[in-house]
Design an enzyme around this catalytic site. Structure first.
Site, PDB file in Angstrom:
ATOM      1  N   SER A  35      -0.538  -2.166   4.389  1.00 23.42           N
ATOM      2  CA  SER A  35      -2.109  -1.531   4.562  1.00 23.42           C
ATOM      3  C   SER A  35      -2.708  -1.410   5.936  1.00 23.42           C
ATOM      4  CB  SER A  35      -2.620  -2.185   3.752  1.00 23.42           C
ATOM      5  OG  SER A  35      -4.083  -1.398   3.481  1.00 23.42           O
ATOM      6  N   THR A  36      -3.883  -1.855   6.320  1.00 20.45           N
ATOM      7  CA  THR A  36      -4.178  -1.912   7.429  1.00 20.45           C
ATOM      8  C   THR A  36      -3.015  -2.406   8.667  1.00 20.45           C
ATOM      9  OG1 THR A  36      -6.052  -3.037   7.151  1.00 20.45           O
ATOM     10  CG2 THR A  36      -5.909  -2.834   9.237  1.00 20.45           C
TER      11      THR A  36
ATOM     12  N   HIS B  70      -1.519   2.516   2.312  1.00 20.69           N
ATOM     13  CA  HIS B  70      -2.628   2.449   1.749  1.00 20.69           C
ATOM     14  C   HIS B  70      -3.764   3.421   1.820  1.00 20.69           C
ATOM     15  CE1 HIS B  70      -3.491  -1.948  -0.199  1.00 20.69           C
ATOM     16  NE2 HIS B  70      -2.114  -0.671  -0.280  1.00 20.69           N
TER      17      HIS B  70
ATOM     18  N   MET C  69      -4.736  -5.849   4.545  1.00 22.80           N
ATOM     19  CA  MET C  69      -5.974  -6.258   3.994  1.00 22.80           C
ATOM     20  C   MET C  69      -5.621  -6.802   2.364  1.00 22.80           C
ATOM     21  SD  MET C  69      -9.157  -4.266   5.224  1.00 22.80           S
ATOM     22  CE  MET C  69      -9.144  -3.668   6.926  1.00 22.80           C
TER      23      MET C  69
ATOM     24  N   ASP D 154      -2.506  -6.821  -2.361  1.00 26.23           N
ATOM     25  CA  ASP D 154      -1.468  -5.679  -3.016  1.00 26.23           C
ATOM     26  C   ASP D 154      -0.045  -6.039  -2.423  1.00 26.23           C
ATOM     27  OD1 ASP D 154      -1.283  -3.593  -4.840  1.00 26.23           O
ATOM     28  OD2 ASP D 154      -1.261  -2.291  -3.389  1.00 26.23           O
TER      29      ASP D 154
END
Length: 364
Positions: free
Chosen positions: A186-187, A213, A305, A308
């Protein structure tokens, strides 16, 4: 002490709105604003904020140029505001390559289901970036083919595990007879994926599934950039795609990627179940691999973050799959890998720069 933020946007209305939203959080203080990139550079030098929010299209100096200058002269976490268009996607990817750490849609209606949720999301992302690590992988820009959410506060037990984890030794790592590599992030993921994939050869012997994401309008541009950078083939996944060696399939934004079994493993793209937070979701893709690939999977969880990927990894691990997680020191945000490590699911915990070489040593 409050998190100090500078807000940069050429729209006075948007600046005031972001300032109001962030200042409503007792842990955040907007200490300054700027109307263009040139002003932003000076304000950041003067006020030394913890986080900067940055628009892309501005007069005098655009946001991408400003990000590049700030990261060269006084680096700090930067959150970009982007339009969810093809051009907006390309510009945002340029900004991430320049050093920005995260992005959000500029329209609140595209950020979350309602305005209150959008405000909460914005504050959460700013707080997370305030804890983020200023680490930029030493990777080539995403421009040409190379020859070569929930709180993400790290948990102390995860940090301890990461520090004490055994280093990967290809001669002893029992990763054999695999049929696919699955990567969730993600991030910080766009640059992390670049770092991992750039050195893999065209004849890499396994198919790779990527779950990042990212909004639906961004994934086609991101897949194209990765394909231009890498020797392996990278494309946005579509229903019916077959998993092939030397090919990476990127989960489309806004929907879910499932892996189906059979004589050949294929992709099915479908809408998200009601209440699904992440679209695409690492958990959903990883869990689908249990039936299709059983134990013959290497699952890798990179910077991001939230948590997940933890439950999907748990399902894979229960069926004998292997799991790698990125270490705390090299993560932009040590949330997703921390969740996997804390759950005792990681077989190996690796610095980002070692993930790609480890894949080469293990399978080439």
């Amino acid at each position: 002490m409050s998190l100090r933020v500078v807000v940069v946007d050429d729209s006075g209305f948007f600046r005031r709105r972001i300032v109001e939203i962030l200042n409503a959080d007792v842990g955040i203080e907007v200490v300054g604003t700027a109307a263009n990139g040139q002003e932003a550079i000076e304000v950041v030098k003067q006020l030394n904020p913890d986080v900067v929010t940055m628009d892309i299209e501005m007069p005098v100096m655009d946001g991408i140029t400003a990000v590049r200058r700030i990261m060269a002269e006084s680096p700090r976490p930067i959150l970009m505001f982007s339009t969810l268009t093809t051009e907006g996607a390309k510009a945002t990817l340029d900004a991430l390559d320049a050093g920005a750490m995260d992005f959000l849609p500029k329209r609140f209606s595209e950020m979350a289901a309602d305005e209150d949720s959008a405000k909460i999301l914005l504050r959460r992302r700013v707080r997370a970036l305030g804890r983020a690590r200023l680490i930029r992988p030493t990777a080539a820009p995403l421009t040409e083919r190379s020859a070569s959410a929930p709180s993400s506060t790290p948990i102390l037990t995860a940090r301890a595990l990461a520090a004490a984890a055994p280093r990967l030794s290809p001669s002893t790592t029992p990763v054999r007879n695999l049929r696919a590599v699955l990567i969730g992030t993600s991030t910080g993921g766009p640059v992390a994926l670049q770092e991992v994939l750039k050195g893999l050869p065209k004849n890499f012997p396994l198919p790779i599934i990527l779950v990042q994401h990212m909004p639906a309008s961004f994934t086609p541009a991101f897949a194209e950039r990765l394909n231009n950078l890498c020797q392996i083939t990278v494309k946005e996944a579509a229903t019916g795609d077959v998993l092939k060696p030397g090919s990476a399939l990127l989960a489309p934004g806004g929907v879910q990627l499932l892996i189906e079994g059979g004589a050949q493993q294929r992709i099915r793209i479908e809408d998200s179940p009601p209440g699904t937070i992440y679209k695409p979701s690492v958990d959903i893709t990883f869990k689908s691999a249990v039936g299709a690939l059983r134990s013959q999977v290497l699952a890798i969880v990179l910077t991001g973050m939230g948590a997940d990927g933890r439950e999907g990894t748990r399902a894979l691990k229960a069926n004998g799959a292997h799991v790698w997680a990125q270490d705390a020191a090299s993560c932009v945000v040590f949330g997703m890998p921390a969740a996997v490590i804390d759950a005792g699911l990681a077989d190996q915990i690796l610095p980002l720069k070692e993930v790609g070489p480890a894949l080469l040593k293990g399978f080439c």
